[in-house]
Every structure is written in C-alpha cells, then in structure tokens.
Design a protein around this motif. Structure first.
Motif, PDB file in Angstrom:
ATOM      1  N   ARG A   1       2.176   5.779  -3.100  1.00 23.83           N
ATOM      2  CA  ARG A   1       1.236   7.501  -3.058  1.00 23.83           C
ATOM      3  C   ARG A   1       3.568   7.848  -3.254  1.00 23.83           C
ATOM      4  O   ARG A   1       4.358   7.631  -3.506  1.00 23.83           O
ATOM      5  CB  ARG A   1       1.642   8.068  -1.954  1.00 23.83           C
ATOM      6  CG  ARG A   1      -0.504   7.274  -1.555  1.00 23.83           C
ATOM      7  CD  ARG A   1      -0.911   7.288  -3.112  1.00 23.83           C
ATOM      8  NE  ARG A   1      -1.149   9.007  -2.364  1.00 23.83           N
ATOM      9  CZ  ARG A   1      -2.372  10.165  -2.173  1.00 23.83           C
ATOM     10  NH1 ARG A   1      -3.008   9.510  -1.030  1.00 23.83           N
ATOM     11  NH2 ARG A   1      -2.126  11.319  -2.225  1.00 23.83           N
TER      12      ARG A   1
ATOM     13  N   PRO B   1      -6.274  -1.539  -9.564  1.00 19.39           N
ATOM     14  CA  PRO B   1      -6.487  -0.310  -7.999  1.00 19.39           C
ATOM     15  C   PRO B   1      -5.684  -0.801  -7.394  1.00 19.39           C
ATOM     16  O   PRO B   1      -6.945  -2.406  -7.311  1.00 19.39           O
ATOM     17  CB  PRO B   1      -7.151   0.651  -8.093  1.00 19.39           C
ATOM     18  CG  PRO B   1      -8.434   0.137  -9.710  1.00 19.39           C
ATOM     19  CD  PRO B   1      -7.627  -1.383 -10.331  1.00 19.39           C
TER      20      PRO B   1
ATOM     21  N   ALA C   1      -4.194   9.117  -5.730  1.00 20.10           N
ATOM     22  CA  ALA C   1      -5.256   8.649  -5.428  1.00 20.10           C
ATOM     23  C   ALA C   1      -6.523   9.795  -6.011  1.00 20.10           C
ATOM     24  O   ALA C   1      -7.279  10.026  -5.964  1.00 20.10           O
ATOM     25  CB  ALA C   1      -5.606   9.489  -4.019  1.00 20.10           C
TER      26      ALA C   1
ATOM     27  N   GLY D   1      -9.816   2.569  -3.074  1.00 16.92           N
ATOM     28  CA  GLY D   1      -9.901   4.170  -3.409  1.00 16.92           C
ATOM     29  C   GLY D   1     -10.377   4.309  -4.335  1.00 16.92           C
ATOM     30  O   GLY D   1     -11.633   3.249  -4.971  1.00 16.92           O
ATOM     31  N   PRO D   2     -10.720   5.769  -4.812  1.00 24.02           N
ATOM     32  CA  PRO D   2     -11.917   6.142  -5.744  1.00 24.02           C
ATOM     33  C   PRO D   2     -10.655   5.486  -6.625  1.00 24.02           C
ATOM     34  O   PRO D   2     -11.751   6.533  -7.861  1.00 24.02           O
ATOM     35  CB  PRO D   2     -11.584   7.993  -5.615  1.00 24.02           C
ATOM     36  CG  PRO D   2      -9.508   8.262  -5.466  1.00 24.02           C
ATOM     37  CD  PRO D   2      -8.964   6.646  -4.891  1.00 24.02           C
ATOM     38  N   HIS D   3     -11.768   3.952  -7.696  1.00 28.00           N
ATOM     39  CA  HIS D   3     -11.212   3.894  -8.806  1.00 28.00           C
ATOM     40  C   HIS D   3     -11.808   3.032  -9.119  1.00 28.00           C
ATOM     41  O   HIS D   3     -12.868   2.127  -8.703  1.00 28.00           O
ATOM     42  CB  HIS D   3     -10.064   3.778  -8.669  1.00 28.00           C
ATOM     43  CG  HIS D   3      -8.277   4.111  -8.440  1.00 28.00           C
ATOM     44  ND1 HIS D   3      -8.109   4.727  -8.508  1.00 28.00           N
ATOM     45  CD2 HIS D   3      -7.945   3.616  -6.654  1.00 28.00           C
ATOM     46  CE1 HIS D   3      -7.251   5.510  -8.123  1.00 28.00           C
ATOM     47  NE2 HIS D   3      -7.256   5.299  -6.442  1.00 28.00           N
TER      48      HIS D   3
ATOM     49  N   GLY E   1       0.999  -1.200  -0.539  1.00 28.63           N
ATOM     50  CA  GLY E   1      -0.008   0.220   0.161  1.00 28.63           C
ATOM     51  C   GLY E   1       1.038   1.437   0.015  1.00 28.63           C
ATOM     52  O   GLY E   1       0.241   2.678   0.088  1.00 28.63           O
TER      53      GLY E   1
ATOM     54  N   SER F   1      -3.080   7.545 -11.374  1.00 28.20           N
ATOM     55  CA  SER F   1      -4.159   8.082 -10.434  1.00 28.20           C
ATOM     56  C   SER F   1      -4.238   7.431  -9.423  1.00 28.20           C
ATOM     57  O   SER F   1      -4.518   7.501  -8.151  1.00 28.20           O
ATOM     58  CB  SER F   1      -5.419   7.874 -11.663  1.00 28.20           C
ATOM     59  OG  SER F   1      -5.411   6.200 -11.686  1.00 28.20           O
ATOM     60  N   TYR F   2      -3.516   5.320  -9.460  1.00 27.38           N
ATOM     61  CA  TYR F   2      -3.156   5.533  -8.089  1.00 27.38           C
ATOM     62  C   TYR F   2      -2.854   5.802  -7.471  1.00 27.38           C
ATOM     63  O   TYR F   2      -2.367   6.580  -5.749  1.00 27.38           O
ATOM     64  CB  TYR F   2      -2.821   3.701  -8.067  1.00 27.38           C
ATOM     65  CG  TYR F   2      -3.589   3.293  -9.423  1.00 27.38           C
ATOM     66  CD1 TYR F   2      -4.972   3.491  -9.773  1.00 27.38           C
ATOM     67  CD2 TYR F   2      -3.609   1.908  -9.661  1.00 27.38           C
ATOM     68  CE1 TYR F   2      -5.326   2.555 -10.487  1.00 27.38           C
ATOM     69  CE2 TYR F   2      -3.570   0.724 -11.078  1.00 27.38           C
ATOM     70  CZ  TYR F   2      -4.853   1.656 -11.039  1.00 27.38           C
ATOM     71  OH  TYR F   2      -5.743   0.912 -12.573  1.00 27.38           O
TER      72      TYR F   2
END
Length: 313
Positions: free
Chosen positions: A143, A266, A249, A270-272, A140, A245-246
C-alpha cells in the motif's frame, strides 16, 4: 532528487524501470527500510518516479537513472547495494562501481545469492531475494501513502495505453466499454501520457464523451495517483495505473496479455478482476495486440466492471 551528502551510511537500491515495476518492488523497499533503519535509503530510478517514492515512505532520496541504466552524475558511495532491477550481469556491474561493503542480489559472478527462478510473481520475486539474505519481507506490504484529493472523486478511470503495442486492447472495444459506463450514469475519465492524447481523444469521441473527460497529458504522476485513489473503478491493461489500483485497493478490471497474471497480477482477495484468455501469448515487445489480450471481449469487461460497481455501491 539528489541531496547533499550526509554522514549516514547509504543503502542504495536499483530499480531503474517504469511505474508498475517500481510499485511491484514496494514490499521489498519497505523490508529494506525496516532491516536498516539507520541507513539512508537511496532509490536509483527514473527521476519522474520521485513523487511516487515519497508515497512509499522511508526513501531518503531518488538518484535518477536513464533508460540505459546509467546515471549522469556519480551517485553517493554505498555501504550496501541492492539489485532490485534484474539478475545481472549488467545491473550487477553498475552497482559494483559503488564499491559497496555488502551486495544483495541474485547469484552471478562476484555476487552470492539465490538462483534466479522463472515464473515468480514480481512482488514475490524480490521478497524472496531478501528472505534468502535473511531479511524478512512481506509481498502484501504494497500500500502507498495517501496522495491527496483528486478533482474527480468517484470517477471510473479508463487507461487504454501501454508502453508496447502488445498490451493495447483495441480502441473500439475500450470505447464501447466507456460508452456503456457513461450511459449507466458514471463519470468516465480517460487517462494516458501526452504522447497518447490523440488515442485517448479518439476513444472519447467514439464513446460520445466530452472533451473534459480526456485527462491524457494533463496530469502528473501524483495527479494520477490521487485520481486512482479516489476512483470508483479503474479499467486498464497491465500498466502502472493497474498497479496503483492495487496499491490503493481501488476496484479494478485489468486486462492481461502477453504478461501472465501469475507474474504481474493483483493481490489475492482484493477488489480486482484480472482478465485474459487461453490464446497463446506472443512477443511482449510486439507492436500488435497480443492474442491473449484480443481474446478478452467487450462483454467480459462490462460484466466484470458491473460486478465491482455493484459491490462498491
């Protein structure tokens, strides 16, 4: 880029692949940085990815490789060599030339390590390798550092390109999605490489977008990172931009085929939205669109995009 040699011991990690591949290895690279803080971490990767290496943090330099896995100038000798590229034997042999004191990779002649397992998610694969060598690693931890502001904050980014034809969703479908989003009032931009400029211009023309919406061939890798980090939504096939995008986020709709979501998708939670179909998957290196990708409809993408855009308002 290569720098002058120092007295620090060198830990060299090989990942001589594309943008998405490098981003999938970020958790493993971070784990290596934590495990050997006194070593200079050298990443062997394509030179064009050096700016992204800076966003990962902790990488002392990038030693450029070509598509043939070879470097034109011999890299510094390595105290520790880590194969984050593959299971060998070719990539193992390349690292053996450095005569490292310690080798970290999957099991192969002359290399101790775990057996290669098919079907693992790419982020999990390299973290599992390190854990097998008693190195703590968190899949995880993916980022990236902020890349700076973009010139199009809040844009909806469409990326219709891909390295292989098997991963390219039909252009008329992408243009229909772009037209629907533009009609709804969103600032839609289309990205791609310089080689994809004709394709992206055709998409924009079909969708009724202005020429200024086509950014293909006009942006460097840091520009793309900034664009994605600032975006309201990304719509892409399974590509480097999807992985950006991952990393930031940023809400994204990602279309899969032939690569399975279970191996390249993804992070959970997450927002995917990862979309594919039940059609059989074909040759990942084919020139024609994969059947699993063709099974994703225009409506599927618009519905998923609308769900994420409503949440982000």
């Amino acid at each position: 880029m290569p720098q002058a040699a120092s007295d620090e011991p060198v830990l060299l990690a090989l990942r001589a692949l594309h943008l998405g591949d490098l981003l999938a290895a970020v958790p493993a690279l971070r784990a290596l940085r934590r495990a050997w803080p006194a070593h200079r971490l050298v990443l062997a990767a394509p030179a064009g990815l050096a700016p992204i290496a800076e966003l990962i943090g902790g990488i002392g330099e990038v030693w450029p490789t070509g598509e043939d896995l070879l470097w034109s100038v011999a890299p510094p000798g390595a105290d520790i060599a880590v194969n984050l590229h593959g299971k060998g034997p070719r990539s193992h042999r390349l690292l053996d030339r450095l005569s490292p004191r310690q080798r970290i990779g999957y099991a192969a002649p002359g290399w101790s390590g775990p057996r290669w397992q098919e079907g693992l998610h790419e982020r999990d694969r390299w973290c599992a390798l390190l854990r097998a060598h008693s190195i703590a690693a968190d899949p995880g931890d993916l980022r990236l550092c902020p890349p700076g502001a973009s010139g199009r904050p809040g844009a909806v980014v469409l990326n219709p390109g891909a390295t292989y034809g098997s991963r390219r969703w039909p252009l008329p479908r992408f243009s229909a999605v772009a037209a629907a989003l533009a009609k709804a009032g969103y600032d839609v931009v289309v990205t791609g490489t310089a080689a994809e400029r004709d394709r992206t211009r055709a998409l924009a023309e079909l969708a009724g977008l202005p020429e200024s919406s086509v950014l293909a061939g006009r942006t460097g890798v840091l520009d793309i990172a900034a664009l994605v980090a600032d975006a309201r939504l990304v719509i892409s096939t399974d590509s480097g931009i999807a992985h950006l995008s991952y990393a930031y986020a940023t809400p994204s709709v990602v279309l899969f085929g032939p690569a399975p979501i279970s191996e390249w998708g993804p992070p959970e939670g997450g927002p995917h939205r990862a979309l594919t179909s039940s059609h059989p998957r074909g040759d990942p290196f084919a020139d024609t669109t994969d059947p699993a990708l063709l099974g994703v409809s225009i409506t599927d993408v618009i519905v998923a995009a609308d769900e994420l855009l409503r949440v982000s308002r």
